[in-house]
Each structure stands twice: as C-alpha cells, then as structure tokens.
Design a protein around this motif. Structure first.
Motif, PDB file in Angstrom:
ATOM      1  N   ASN A  55     -12.839 -24.391  -0.439  1.00  0.00           N
ATOM      2  CA  ASN A  55     -12.997 -25.778  -0.008  1.00  0.00           C
ATOM      3  C   ASN A  55     -13.196 -25.913   1.501  1.00  0.00           C
ATOM      4  OD1 ASN A  55     -10.468 -25.326   1.053  1.00  0.00           O
ATOM      5  ND2 ASN A  55      -9.399 -26.813  -0.244  1.00  0.00           N
ATOM      6  N   GLY A  56     -13.244 -24.759   2.209  1.00  0.00           N
ATOM      7  CA  GLY A  56     -13.449 -24.766   3.648  1.00  0.00           C
ATOM      8  C   GLY A  56     -12.175 -24.712   4.462  1.00  0.00           C
ATOM      9  N   ASN A  57     -11.034 -24.910   3.830  1.00  0.00           N
ATOM     10  CA  ASN A  57      -9.768 -24.823   4.550  1.00  0.00           C
ATOM     11  C   ASN A  57      -9.478 -23.370   4.921  1.00  0.00           C
ATOM     12  OD1 ASN A  57      -9.374 -27.560   4.248  1.00  0.00           O
ATOM     13  ND2 ASN A  57      -7.960 -27.347   2.526  1.00  0.00           N
ATOM     14  N   ILE A  58      -8.800 -23.204   6.048  1.00  0.00           N
ATOM     15  CA  ILE A  58      -8.349 -21.883   6.487  1.00  0.00           C
ATOM     16  C   ILE A  58      -6.830 -21.934   6.525  1.00  0.00           C
ATOM     17  CG2 ILE A  58      -8.335 -20.188   8.350  1.00  0.00           C
ATOM     18  CD1 ILE A  58     -11.143 -21.273   9.110  1.00  0.00           C
ATOM     19  N   ILE A  59      -6.206 -20.999   5.814  1.00  0.00           N
ATOM     20  CA  ILE A  59      -4.745 -20.986   5.766  1.00  0.00           C
ATOM     21  C   ILE A  59      -4.221 -19.629   6.204  1.00  0.00           C
ATOM     22  CG2 ILE A  59      -4.572 -22.756   3.973  1.00  0.00           C
ATOM     23  CD1 ILE A  59      -4.078 -20.503   1.959  1.00  0.00           C
ATOM     24  N   CYS A  60      -3.036 -19.643   6.779  1.00  0.00           N
ATOM     25  CA  CYS A  60      -2.356 -18.415   7.173  1.00  0.00           C
ATOM     26  C   CYS A  60      -1.385 -18.040   6.053  1.00  0.00           C
ATOM     27  CB  CYS A  60      -1.604 -18.611   8.489  1.00  0.00           C
ATOM     28  SG  CYS A  60      -0.741 -17.115   9.034  1.00  0.00           S
ATOM     29  N   CYS A  61      -1.526 -16.833   5.548  1.00  0.00           N
ATOM     30  CA  CYS A  61      -0.678 -16.346   4.458  1.00  0.00           C
ATOM     31  C   CYS A  61       0.250 -15.257   4.976  1.00  0.00           C
ATOM     32  CB  CYS A  61      -1.533 -15.728   3.353  1.00  0.00           C
ATOM     33  SG  CYS A  61      -2.793 -16.787   2.680  1.00  0.00           S
ATOM     34  N   THR A  62       1.505 -15.344   4.601  1.00  0.00           N
ATOM     35  CA  THR A  62       2.489 -14.302   4.904  1.00  0.00           C
ATOM     36  C   THR A  62       3.270 -14.015   3.624  1.00  0.00           C
ATOM     37  OG1 THR A  62       4.381 -15.689   5.484  1.00  0.00           O
ATOM     38  CG2 THR A  62       2.760 -15.294   7.235  1.00  0.00           C
ATOM     39  N   PRO A  63       4.050 -12.946   3.615  1.00  0.00           N
ATOM     40  CA  PRO A  63       4.834 -12.654   2.414  1.00  0.00           C
ATOM     41  C   PRO A  63       5.948 -13.653   2.133  1.00  0.00           C
ATOM     42  CG  PRO A  63       4.903 -10.799   3.966  1.00  0.00           C
ATOM     43  CD  PRO A  63       4.138 -11.908   4.616  1.00  0.00           C
ATOM     44  N   THR A  64       6.245 -14.522   3.109  1.00  0.00           N
ATOM     45  CA  THR A  64       7.372 -15.434   2.924  1.00  0.00           C
ATOM     46  C   THR A  64       7.028 -16.915   3.061  1.00  0.00           C
ATOM     47  OG1 THR A  64       7.954 -15.200   5.263  1.00  0.00           O
ATOM     48  CG2 THR A  64       9.044 -13.702   3.714  1.00  0.00           C
ATOM     49  N   ASN A  65       5.787 -17.252   3.410  1.00  0.00           N
ATOM     50  CA  ASN A  65       5.491 -18.678   3.580  1.00  0.00           C
ATOM     51  C   ASN A  65       4.998 -19.317   2.279  1.00  0.00           C
ATOM     52  OD1 ASN A  65       2.718 -18.122   3.387  1.00  0.00           O
ATOM     53  ND2 ASN A  65       2.263 -18.643   5.513  1.00  0.00           N
ATOM     54  N   GLU A  66       4.595 -20.572   2.347  1.00  0.00           N
ATOM     55  CA  GLU A  66       4.193 -21.313   1.145  1.00  0.00           C
ATOM     56  C   GLU A  66       2.932 -20.760   0.496  1.00  0.00           C
ATOM     57  OE1 GLU A  66       2.433 -23.727   4.638  1.00  0.00           O
ATOM     58  OE2 GLU A  66       4.165 -22.448   4.269  1.00  0.00           O
ATOM     59  N   HIS A  67       2.219 -19.852   1.192  1.00  0.00           N
ATOM     60  CA  HIS A  67       1.001 -19.240   0.655  1.00  0.00           C
ATOM     61  C   HIS A  67       1.224 -17.784   0.239  1.00  0.00           C
ATOM     62  CE1 HIS A  67      -0.923 -22.847   2.048  1.00  0.00           C
ATOM     63  NE2 HIS A  67      -0.568 -22.592   3.294  1.00  0.00           N
ATOM     64  N   LYS A  68       2.469 -17.437  -0.051  1.00  0.00           N
ATOM     65  CA  LYS A  68       2.790 -16.041  -0.374  1.00  0.00           C
ATOM     66  C   LYS A  68       2.100 -15.570  -1.658  1.00  0.00           C
ATOM     67  CE  LYS A  68       7.176 -17.255  -2.508  1.00  0.00           C
ATOM     68  NZ  LYS A  68       8.614 -17.233  -2.325  1.00  0.00           N
ATOM     69  N   ASP A  69       1.849 -16.467  -2.602  1.00  0.00           N
ATOM     70  CA  ASP A  69       1.131 -16.052  -3.818  1.00  0.00           C
ATOM     71  C   ASP A  69      -0.276 -15.567  -3.478  1.00  0.00           C
ATOM     72  OD1 ASP A  69       3.306 -16.647  -5.398  1.00  0.00           O
ATOM     73  OD2 ASP A  69       2.507 -18.570  -6.103  1.00  0.00           O
ATOM     74  N   LEU A  70      -0.940 -16.250  -2.573  1.00  0.00           N
ATOM     75  CA  LEU A  70      -2.265 -15.816  -2.144  1.00  0.00           C
ATOM     76  C   LEU A  70      -2.164 -14.513  -1.342  1.00  0.00           C
ATOM     77  CD1 LEU A  70      -5.293 -16.254  -2.052  1.00  0.00           C
ATOM     78  CD2 LEU A  70      -4.955 -17.709  -0.040  1.00  0.00           C
ATOM     79  N   PHE A  71      -1.152 -14.416  -0.494  1.00  0.00           N
ATOM     80  CA  PHE A  71      -0.941 -13.198   0.280  1.00  0.00           C
ATOM     81  C   PHE A  71      -0.876 -11.992  -0.650  1.00  0.00           C
ATOM     82  CE2 PHE A  71       1.718  -9.927   2.144  1.00  0.00           C
ATOM     83  CZ  PHE A  71       1.224  -9.803   3.430  1.00  0.00           C
ATOM     84  N   PHE A  72      -0.075 -12.081  -1.691  1.00  0.00           N
ATOM     85  CA  PHE A  72       0.088 -10.956  -2.612  1.00  0.00           C
ATOM     86  C   PHE A  72      -1.068 -10.841  -3.603  1.00  0.00           C
ATOM     87  CE2 PHE A  72       4.539 -11.632  -1.260  1.00  0.00           C
ATOM     88  CZ  PHE A  72       4.774 -10.364  -0.743  1.00  0.00           C
ATOM     89  N   GLY A  73      -1.817 -11.912  -3.795  1.00  0.00           N
ATOM     90  CA  GLY A  73      -2.924 -11.885  -4.741  1.00  0.00           C
ATOM     91  C   GLY A  73      -4.245 -11.412  -4.169  1.00  0.00           C
ATOM     92  N   MET A  74      -4.353 -11.323  -2.849  1.00  0.00           N
ATOM     93  CA  MET A  74      -5.640 -10.953  -2.228  1.00  0.00           C
ATOM     94  C   MET A  74      -6.093  -9.535  -2.551  1.00  0.00           C
ATOM     95  SD  MET A  74      -7.126 -13.482  -0.751  1.00  0.00           S
ATOM     96  CE  MET A  74      -8.354 -12.694   0.265  1.00  0.00           C
ATOM     97  N   ALA A  75      -5.146  -8.611  -2.683  1.00  0.00           N
ATOM     98  CA  ALA A  75      -5.525  -7.223  -2.966  1.00  0.00           C
ATOM     99  C   ALA A  75      -6.270  -7.143  -4.294  1.00  0.00           C
ATOM    100  CB  ALA A  75      -4.286  -6.339  -3.014  1.00  0.00           C
ATOM    101  N   ASN A  76      -7.389  -6.444  -4.271  1.00  0.00           N
ATOM    102  CA  ASN A  76      -8.214  -6.225  -5.461  1.00  0.00           C
ATOM    103  C   ASN A  76      -8.869  -7.499  -5.981  1.00  0.00           C
ATOM    104  OD1 ASN A  76      -9.337  -4.262  -7.158  1.00  0.00           O
ATOM    105  ND2 ASN A  76      -7.795  -4.566  -8.725  1.00  0.00           N
ATOM    106  N   SER A  77      -8.897  -8.562  -5.177  1.00  0.00           N
ATOM    107  CA  SER A  77      -9.531  -9.812  -5.604  1.00  0.00           C
ATOM    108  C   SER A  77     -11.009  -9.848  -5.212  1.00  0.00           C
ATOM    109  CB  SER A  77      -8.816 -11.020  -4.995  1.00  0.00           C
ATOM    110  OG  SER A  77      -9.033 -11.080  -3.598  1.00  0.00           O
ATOM    111  N   TYR A  78     -11.424  -8.952  -4.330  1.00  0.00           N
ATOM    112  CA  TYR A  78     -12.824  -8.821  -3.915  1.00  0.00           C
ATOM    113  C   TYR A  78     -13.444 -10.147  -3.469  1.00  0.00           C
ATOM    114  CZ  TYR A  78     -12.409  -4.121  -5.658  1.00  0.00           C
ATOM    115  OH  TYR A  78     -11.997  -2.828  -5.858  1.00  0.00           O
ATOM    116  N   GLY A  79     -12.663 -10.959  -2.776  1.00  0.00           N
ATOM    117  CA  GLY A  79     -13.183 -12.198  -2.228  1.00  0.00           C
ATOM    118  C   GLY A  79     -13.205 -13.375  -3.186  1.00  0.00           C
ATOM    119  N   THR A  80     -12.744 -13.193  -4.408  1.00  0.00           N
ATOM    120  CA  THR A  80     -12.789 -14.298  -5.374  1.00  0.00           C
ATOM    121  C   THR A  80     -11.759 -15.382  -5.068  1.00  0.00           C
ATOM    122  OG1 THR A  80     -11.288 -13.143  -6.890  1.00  0.00           O
ATOM    123  CG2 THR A  80     -13.669 -12.822  -7.225  1.00  0.00           C
ATOM    124  N   LEU A  81     -10.718 -15.061  -4.312  1.00  0.00           N
ATOM    125  CA  LEU A  81      -9.677 -16.050  -3.990  1.00  0.00           C
ATOM    126  C   LEU A  81      -9.857 -16.652  -2.605  1.00  0.00           C
ATOM    127  CD1 LEU A  81      -6.566 -14.133  -5.401  1.00  0.00           C
ATOM    128  CD2 LEU A  81      -7.969 -15.882  -6.533  1.00  0.00           C
TER     129      LEU A  81
END
Length: 169
Positions: A83-109
């Motif tokens: 959607n054009g938003n840029i978010i900061c992901c860490t293992p402990t913030n509100e975007h931690k699911d994306l942080f841990f989900g990025m591996a092997n996602s090949y850019g789909t997330l």
C-alpha cells in the motif's frame, strides 16, 4: 524503483551493528565492514547477492552453523508494503509477525529497504584446511565435529560418490 537503495549507512564496531540498505551487495557490505574491523555475521559465497535478497530469500553459509541464517542476524528492518507504507519491524514491536515472516517470503510480504544486522569482529587471516573423505558417513560425522570445534567457518562439498570435502576456516 529501488535501485538507489545501495548504501551502507553505518558500521559501528563498538555495538557490532551494521546499518545498510537492502540493495547493497555482500561485496560492498563486506568491504565497508572490513574497514571497521567487522564483517557481517553471515556472508554468502556469491559476492553479488544483496543483503535484502539474502534475508527475504533463504540461504545457508559457512558461518551459519554458529550465527544462523542471514535473516537470523537481523536486528530491525524497514519494509515497504504494497500500500506504499514503510514500517520498521523488530522482533518485539507491533510488526514482529512481519519481522519473523520476511524470511523465505521472496518479497511477497513487502520489500526490504533498510536493515540493521549483527556484525562480528574479524581476524587478520583465515586459514583454510581441506579434508577429503571417501565415505559419506565419515564426512557427515566430521561436519558435526567441526561445528563443535573452534572453527569459524565450515563448508562441505560433494563432487561425486567417494569425493567429499570439508573446508574448514
């Protein structure tokens, strides 16, 4: 167009953290880190692989037995969403699911724009030792033993049945 995201932003020898943009190749990243007495904890053998590609894809390298896969060395990352938003992901913030989900996602997330990763201190030299095995059982037993030794790098190559090599650094 993310081709301009090719800059190593900072290398901090004291905290052993490296901040880089996602399109930086490991060749450029390693060169920048060596000047500060560090290297990325995991470095692919192919110098043209980008840090964002290694984290968003999956890979195992000669130091992975000690430090994990490239995505396991990430402290935080900025991700561009569809959607054009840029978010900061860490293992402990509100975007931690994306942080841990990025591996092997090949850019789909999302697309990795910036990363902060762990570095490790370098030594002045790396001594390589090549050990040949003609038996798969002995080869795999020695891989396990090498990973529990003082080696910094362990790699294995199989050329053919009866041609197994351990490369120890």
């Amino acid at each position: 167009d993310v081709t301009d995201f090719q800059h190593v932003l900072s290398v901090n020898a004291e905290t052993q953290e490296i901040e880089t943009e996602g399109m930086v190749t490991y060749e450029s990243l390693t060169d920048a880190c060596l000047a500060h007495g560090l290297m990325p904890a995991v470095v692919p053998q192919l110098k043209s692989i980008t840090i964002g590609g290694a984290v968003g894809g999956i890979g195992i390298e000669a130091s992975s037995f000690r430090y994990g896969l490239p995505h396991e060395t990430v402290v935080e990352m900025d991700v561009a969403l569809s959607n054009g938003n840029i978010i900061c992901c860490t293992p402990t913030n509100e975007h931690k699911d994306l942080f841990f989900g990025m591996a092997n996602s090949y850019g789909t997330l999302g697309y990795i724009l910036r990363l902060k990763i762990k570095g490790i201190p370098i030594k002045p030299f790396v001594r390589l030792t090549y050990v040949k095995f003609d038996n798969a059982g002995n080869f795999f037993l020695n891989i396990s033993e090498a990973c529990n030794s003082s080696c910094d790098f362990v790699d294995g190559v199989v050329f053919d049945s009866g041609q197994y090599y351990l490369v120890l650094g």
